[in-house]
Design an enzyme around this catalytic site. Structure first.
Site, PDB file in Angstrom:
ATOM      1  N   GLU A  33       0.883  -1.311   0.007  1.00  9.66           N
ATOM      2  CA  GLU A  33       0.078  -0.076  -0.024  1.00  9.66           C
ATOM      3  C   GLU A  33       0.938   1.224   0.009  1.00  9.66           C
ATOM      4  O   GLU A  33       0.337   2.330   0.344  1.00  9.66           O
ATOM      5  CB  GLU A  33      -1.019   0.083   1.359  1.00  9.66           C
ATOM      6  N   HIS A  37      -3.685   1.503   8.653  1.00  2.00           N
ATOM      7  CA  HIS A  37      -4.597   1.163   8.013  1.00  2.00           C
ATOM      8  C   HIS A  37      -4.874  -0.416   8.554  1.00  2.00           C
ATOM      9  O   HIS A  37      -4.008  -1.046   8.932  1.00  2.00           O
ATOM     10  CB  HIS A  37      -4.056   0.729   6.517  1.00  2.00           C
ATOM     11  N   HIS A  81      -8.032  -3.650   8.861  1.00  2.40           N
ATOM     12  CA  HIS A  81      -9.391  -4.470   8.175  1.00  2.40           C
ATOM     13  C   HIS A  81     -10.286  -4.142   9.352  1.00  2.40           C
ATOM     14  O   HIS A  81     -10.563  -5.358  10.086  1.00  2.40           O
ATOM     15  CB  HIS A  81      -9.115  -5.721   7.695  1.00  2.40           C
TER      16      HIS A  81
HETATM   17 ZN   LIG Z   1      -5.989  -3.862   3.543  1.00  2.00          ZN
END
Ligand SMILES: [Zn+2]
Length: 290
Positions: A142, A165, A167
């Protein structure tokens, strides 16, 4: 210090830089940040928001180094960037490595981290890893999104330096409901579920419709959202948050997850909650001068 991208060689001789590299990761301020990162990585794992190698974290640590030190970072191996990041020239990011697991970062962060230093040309990045990492360290896939957001933060002189970041299950679940596929509807439901979201996120939540992760497209869309919102929710994927520190960014994800979780708990019991009324939300805003 002008530099041309002449080749990609991660096998350059790093021996002369061993002491300098070790010194970086033993620096008191860096130790504090890596310990904090390690703690937050443990929280992400405990909340089950970080399956397998999910999630990534970065911090802009440029201000902790002298110009002379930054010059030294230009001598490490380097790779080309997908585009020019003019706003990140000579910026140094501490970032989780590709494939790193949050549960491992919680145990030993130095095994799962690297530094990314943006070259003078802003078209390449140098990689610096703790000396004892044996595998070739590469930053998270990312990286384009992290770079685009840090570039925006630098351009706007924002106080936020950290980006997380994860989930976040509760937020992902909300975006599986077609009713909540916009920034307005997501903000509306999160504000209604928990007064704290109104107080701490008075500008609301950002939203990026489903986009393939790791692409320039998701990077651009996300960085644009962060110009107005400290938390951005990715449809059917997760969320990102910025903060002055890694802990602060985590707090924002945690709060949004709490509000989403309240909605989901009620929905599981067969009732879609009405939540706070518009008038009650207005009162909170007036009381806290938001
Ligand atoms: Zn992710």
């Amino acid at each position: 210090m002008k530099q041309k991208i002449i080749n990609v060689d991660l096998k350059v001789n790093l021996d002369p830089l061993i002491n300098f590299t070790q010194g970086i990761f033993q620096k008191k301020e860096i130790k504090i940040i890596t310990e904090e990162l390690s703690r937050v990585a443990g929280f992400l794992w405990d909340r089950r928001w970080a399956e397998r190698n999910a999630g990534n974290i970065s911090v802009n640590i440029t201000s902790l180094f002298s110009i002379k030190d930054l010059d030294k970072f230009s001598t490490y191996p380097f790779l080309p960037l997908p585009r020019e990041y003019a706003g990140l020239k000579r910026q140094l990011l501490l970032i989780t490595a590709a494939g790193s697991r949050m549960r491992d970062l919680a145990m030993d962060p130095l095994e799962e981290l690297c530094l990314v230093y943006i070259s003078d040309s802003a078209k390449a990045y140098h990689i610096i890893a703790p000396e004892r990492i044996e595998k070739e360290p590469m930053p998270t896939s990312e990286l384009p999104t992290h770079l685009a957001i840090h570039e925006m933060l630098c351009r706007t002189n924002a106080p936020e330096k950290a980006l997380v970041h994860s989930h976040v299950t509760e937020l992902i679940a909300l975006t599986h409901n077609p009713k909540f596929l916009s920034a307005e509807s997501l903000t509306g439901i999160l504000w209604k579920m928990h007064p704290e979201t109104v107080i701490f996120q008075p500008k609301g939540y950002g939203f990026v419709p489903y986009t393939i992760p790791g692409t320039e497209k998701i990077a651009t869309l996300t960085a644009r959202c962060f110009e107005n919102n400290p938390v951005v929710i990715w449809e059917k994927h997760g969320a990102m948050a910025i903060g002055k520190t890694i802990s602060e960014a985590f707090d924002e994800l945690d709060l949004a997850a709490k509000a989403a979780g309240i909605f989901l708990s009620c929905a599981r019991n067969g009732s879609e909650p009405d939540g706070l009324t518009d008038e009650e939300i207005r009162e909170i805003r007036q009381h806290y001068c938001l």
